[in-house]
Design an enzyme around this catalytic site. Sequence first.
Site, PDB file in Angstrom:
ATOM      1  N   TYR A  90      -6.579   6.788   3.437  1.00  0.00           N
ATOM      2  CA  TYR A  90      -6.675   5.720   2.443  1.00  0.00           C
ATOM      3  C   TYR A  90      -5.930   4.465   2.917  1.00  0.00           C
ATOM      4  CZ  TYR A  90      -5.312   2.553  -1.083  1.00  0.00           C
ATOM      5  OH  TYR A  90      -5.079   1.382  -1.721  1.00  0.00           O
ATOM      6  N   ASP A 147      -9.295   5.842  -2.836  1.00  0.00           N
ATOM      7  CA  ASP A 147      -8.154   6.418  -3.555  1.00  0.00           C
ATOM      8  C   ASP A 147      -8.671   7.126  -4.808  1.00  0.00           C
ATOM      9  OD1 ASP A 147      -8.972   4.344  -5.131  1.00  0.00           O
ATOM     10  OD2 ASP A 147      -6.948   3.702  -5.650  1.00  0.00           O
ATOM     11  N   GLU A 177       0.816  -1.214   0.000  1.00  0.00           N
ATOM     12  CA  GLU A 177       0.000   0.000   0.000  1.00  0.00           C
ATOM     13  C   GLU A 177       0.849   1.263   0.000  1.00  0.00           C
ATOM     14  OE1 GLU A 177      -2.922   0.239  -0.786  1.00  0.00           O
ATOM     15  OE2 GLU A 177      -3.579  -1.831  -0.579  1.00  0.00           O
TER      16      GLU A 177
END
Length: 357
Positions: free
Chosen positions: A122, A140, A39
């Site tokens: 996020y 996102d 991520e």
Amino acid sequence: MNKPLLNTIVNPLLSWYYSSARVLPWRDNPTPYRVWVSEIMLQQTRVDTVLPYFERFVAALPDIASLAQADEQQLLKLWEGLGYYSRVKNMQKAALTVMKLYNGKLPASFEALKELPGIGAYSAGAISSIAFGLRFPAVDGNVLRVISRITASADDITDIPVKKRIEQQVTEILPTEAVGDFNQSLMELGATVCLPNGAPRCDICPLKHLCLGFEHGIAAELPVKTVKAAKRAEAKTVLVMVCGDKLGVTKRKKTGLLAGMWELPNIDGALSMEECITVVKDMGLSVNEIQPLTEAKHIFTHIMWNMMGYLLQVNEARNDSITWVSPKDLKERMALPTAFKAYIRHYYAYLNSNTGR
DNA sequence: AATACGGGGGG
DNA sequence: CCCCCAGTATT
């Protein structure tokens, strides 16, 4: 108000995801650490770019403990070319916190994750849902675009309140099972079907029968975003200084652009050959030969470097500021930003032309 | 709310 | 060229 509409996307999207999702290494074995690393790497960075970096990173640093104690130059080398280098420094800070506060394991808590450096709304949502199955949204750029199109919303997605509202809308429709898969399905649709730049593939979209943007023929026009500020141009003169077979490099300062990385010595402005010789002599070096190199341009998000370069053969002298490195060390140890690639090539070309004599 | 922070892929 | 990308931190 859009809940009835948005609720109808959940099952079709999950079905589509299970049949069409790309095979990705962090999906194979989604441990919290691997999800976290992926991520962070994926922030403002495409999947294809991340793939080789991800494999190399988790092989070199397989767990949070090894990340916590890694040398900063090793971290930067592993991140070299990926950009946004503060990401990897923040990851190490977070790893140290996790060792100290959470016994070396990422906390299964949205709020605790979001407190860690480099993890915002996020990423906390993505890790919470994908690694721990917690019901939080992961909104996102893909999701902002997909939701804007499905609801035919012309709201500006760079607006913070608009982003919050979309996070709220997604939260309301999150399934209780497979919430991580659902979050990924929204992003996957945005990355592979509901494409940006006015190029949605509505023909193959599993949601076109319920998409208001498609129904109104405005999907390609959405989402609405305000334009960003123009980038400024900076002139630079880059020095490819060679002493024997070694290259002269310097280290950037600890903060700001490309913080802590190595670079070729460079001066603001476009220097003539004479000015360049003067500067190098002032550094305590004597110049045997100098040769102008091709111009090069490098574009950052907010700055454009217009570079001129010189190849200089110099004699080693007492000098604190320059570090002389072998080609092997340069390749294996020094983390250099991509901006200098054009001039690094001149160094290797110089080495090759010399071995022939 | 605006800006700093990389780099690459695709029209 | 321009846009955008599995964004976050700082001001």
